[in-house]
Design an enzyme around this catalytic site. Sequence first.
Site, PDB file in Angstrom:
ATOM      1  N   SER A   1     -29.637 -26.748  -8.710  1.00 56.94           N
ATOM      2  CA  SER A   1     -30.441 -27.418  -9.728  1.00 56.94           C
ATOM      3  C   SER A   1     -30.836 -28.822  -9.275  1.00 56.94           C
ATOM      4  CB  SER A   1     -29.670 -27.420 -11.052  1.00 56.94           C
ATOM      5  OG  SER A   1     -30.502 -27.757 -12.136  1.00 56.94           O
TER       6      SER A   1
ATOM      7  N   ASP B   1     -35.556 -18.562 -15.732  1.00 56.53           N
ATOM      8  CA  ASP B   1     -35.237 -19.960 -15.453  1.00 56.53           C
ATOM      9  C   ASP B   1     -36.538 -20.757 -15.448  1.00 56.53           C
ATOM     10  OD1 ASP B   1     -34.331 -22.393 -14.481  1.00 56.53           O
ATOM     11  OD2 ASP B   1     -33.663 -21.620 -12.536  1.00 56.53           O
TER      12      ASP B   1
ATOM     13  N   HIS C   1     -30.629 -19.630 -15.311  1.00 55.63           N
ATOM     14  CA  HIS C   1     -30.250 -20.907 -14.720  1.00 55.63           C
ATOM     15  C   HIS C   1     -28.757 -21.198 -14.919  1.00 55.63           C
ATOM     16  CE1 HIS C   1     -31.273 -24.790 -12.975  1.00 55.63           C
ATOM     17  NE2 HIS C   1     -30.308 -25.277 -13.735  1.00 55.63           N
TER      18      HIS C   1
END
Length: 412
Positions: A192, A352, A382
């Site tokens: 991320s 996501d 995610h």
Amino acid sequence: MRLGSIILFVALCSFTAYYIYEPIPEEIEEKWKLMLTNCFFRSLSHMADLSELLGLKDYMGVMYVITLAEKVVPVSDEHVKVTDEHFDGVEVVLYQPKQQGDGGELRRAIIYLHGGGWCLGSSRMSPYDQLARELVTELDAVVLSVEYRLAPAHHFPVPYEDVYRVVKHFLQKGVLAQYSVDPGRIAVSGDSAGGNLAAAVSQQLLKEPGQQIQLKAQALIYPVLQALDLNTPSYQQNRDMPILPRTLMVRFWSEYFTSDKAFFRAMMANTHNNPESSSLLKFVDWSAFLPETYHREYNYSAPAVVQGVGGEAVGMDGPSRSLADPRASPLLVPDAALRSLPKAYIMTCEYDVLRDDGIMYVTRLRAAGVEVSHEHYDTGFHGALMFTVWPTDFLIGRRMTDNYIKWLKENL
């Protein structure tokens, strides 16, 4: 009295079920576990909104409970030696194999950068500690987990600069020799926001004059790579998906740059671009860089360009300048800056908001001649890689971890 208790119980159960339930695509495994997990995140988010509204504590300050809840004290075990270090003034957690290599053989090394939207997260959270130990034991590697400073207390570029200082310090011959690391087998990796930092560092190292030791690989796990267009198909398709809805991702971006709420509102409306950043929109044009299969029913519309936020002129400091900075948005560099980058592993998930960032980077890197392994999870969401610790352990998180380690084993 008894009837009243039954009615109250049924009403409470109905309200609980209504609150927990949310529409989740059928393809996703363990849907109810994801609903329950996300119920905690949503509840905390509502509390954070209320706290900020009442002036008690800012939103990210309340959300930081997620980090605190999973924090551990990393300690050595029978296989892994763990130490806390400072590299050029930045905290790091260093994981090393306890067993000495055969004949003084040099080891791989992975510099790992945790996720959390630059505002949350820690290398000392249980899932990151567990992942680091697996990397050490499975790869016989040295793992350097960086505890960079977080926004909103430290806006961009502070988190990036912390990471870059650590990487520069580690990539010195003397330091690598101290930890028995092979200078030709070093990777940077992150999930991320950590994937964002890993991509940015990989690019910046190539520009560093006199940098003798370069990275062999970059492994980016559902990375966030651009802040110019927050209405890509994946942002629209997954705007209400669990764990990272669009509102939260936009808030992360906003807080990374500034605490000005007007900027957050502009980003939510996708009207935050200024004349300087607008010249870079060509690098994030999803109609050009996203395969047709991901366009779905969405039509490309270039983000609006405004002279200011909230009626005020945009200066060349703060968020306006940061928007166009490739250290914040690695997708914004021209093709020439991509050609010499190390081989890449990029993981993306269908459900996501950041899916398209990763896929566009895959397209651009391949076009620039970089070797890329793209692993896309059709049922992924995610943050799944970090959901490997009870009670939020997901089967897909285990598969992701195994495949990620397998790639590192074969390519580093």
